[in-house]
Every structure is written in C-alpha cells, then in structure tokens.
Design a protein around this motif. Structure first.
Motif, short mmCIF file in Angstrom:
data_model
loop_
_atom_site.label_atom_id
_atom_site.label_comp_id
_atom_site.label_asym_id
_atom_site.label_seq_id
_atom_site.Cartn_x
_atom_site.Cartn_y
_atom_site.Cartn_z
N PRO A 29 0.81 -1.22 0.00
CA PRO A 29 0.00 0.00 0.00
C PRO A 29 0.85 1.27 0.00
O PRO A 29 1.92 1.32 0.60
N ALA A 31 0.49 5.60 0.43
CA ALA A 31 -0.36 6.72 0.84
C ALA A 31 -0.77 7.53 -0.39
O ALA A 31 0.07 7.82 -1.25
N ARG A 83 -8.44 4.42 4.73
CA ARG A 83 -7.03 4.40 5.12
C ARG A 83 -6.19 5.35 4.28
O ARG A 83 -5.02 5.54 4.53
N ASN A 84 -6.82 5.90 3.23
CA ASN A 84 -6.14 6.80 2.31
C ASN A 84 -4.93 6.13 1.68
O ASN A 84 -3.84 6.70 1.61
N ALA A 85 -5.14 4.87 1.24
CA ALA A 85 -4.06 4.07 0.67
C ALA A 85 -4.55 3.35 -0.58
O ALA A 85 -5.74 3.05 -0.74
N GLN A 87 -3.00 0.39 -3.77
CA GLN A 87 -1.92 -0.50 -4.20
C GLN A 87 -2.34 -1.31 -5.42
O GLN A 87 -3.52 -1.50 -5.68
#
Length: 110
Positions: A29, A31, A83-85, A87
């Motif tokens: 992941p 940000a 989670r502001n993530a 991937q």
C-alpha cells in the motif's frame, strides 16, 4: 485475465496513467498523498506540462474521487479511501505489458 479494453480505459487518462506508473513500481500500500505528490511533479515536468497547472489539492481531489475509484474497479488495484491508501497487487500480464510500454514512451521521471 483482464480484457484489453479495460487496460486501455485505465491508461486513457494522463493523470490516472501517472498514478498507475507510480503504483506499479511500489510494493504494498502507498499513501494517496505520495501518489498526488508524484503526479503533480510529473505533470509539471511533462513536455507539454503547465508549470502553473493544477494545485496539489485539485490533483488530490480528482485522484480520490475519480481516478482511484475507477482504477479500483479491477480486482488487482485496491483503493481504501478510509485508510487513504492504494496499491496494485497481482496485476495480470496484459496490464504489466501495457503499463511498462506506456511508461517508457511517456517517460515520467521519478
């Protein structure tokens, strides 16, 4: 296997391509803030880039509400707004091939 039309649609927008190029090179992941910073830098450095282009906040807003949710429609891109993530995980060979070639042709510098 992902349909080529889906890959082309993911790569059809420059801002989304830049985000995907960055994510493709990362493990795990990332940000969203890091993605936004990189996209902002690459847009400013692009040959046709506008040095007075969109602000960090404008890029963040568009990525968070348009491009990352759109990208997450495919199973190998996970975007967690809580989670502001985001991937890329387990991307198919079709995506790998096209994103690699597109990045080489467009050559945003890291």
């Amino acid at each position: 296997m992902v349909e080529l039309e889906t890959v082309f649609e993911l790569l059809s927008d420059e801002r989304r391509r830049y985000a995907l190029y960055y994510l493709y090179e990362r493990n795990g992941p990332v940000a969203v803030e890091n993605v936004v910073e990189t996209v902002e830098e690459w847009e400013d450095d692009a040959p046709d880039g506008d040095p007075e282009g969109d602000s960090f906040d404008e890029i963040a807003l568009e990525l968070q509400h348009v491009h990352l949710p759109k990208s997450a429609e495919v199973e190998f891109i996970q975007y967690d707004p809580d989670r502001n993530a985001v991937q890329i995980n387990g991307s198919p060979p079709e995506f790998d091939a096209f994103v690699t070639v597109a990045k080489l042709l467009e050559t945003p510098e890291e």
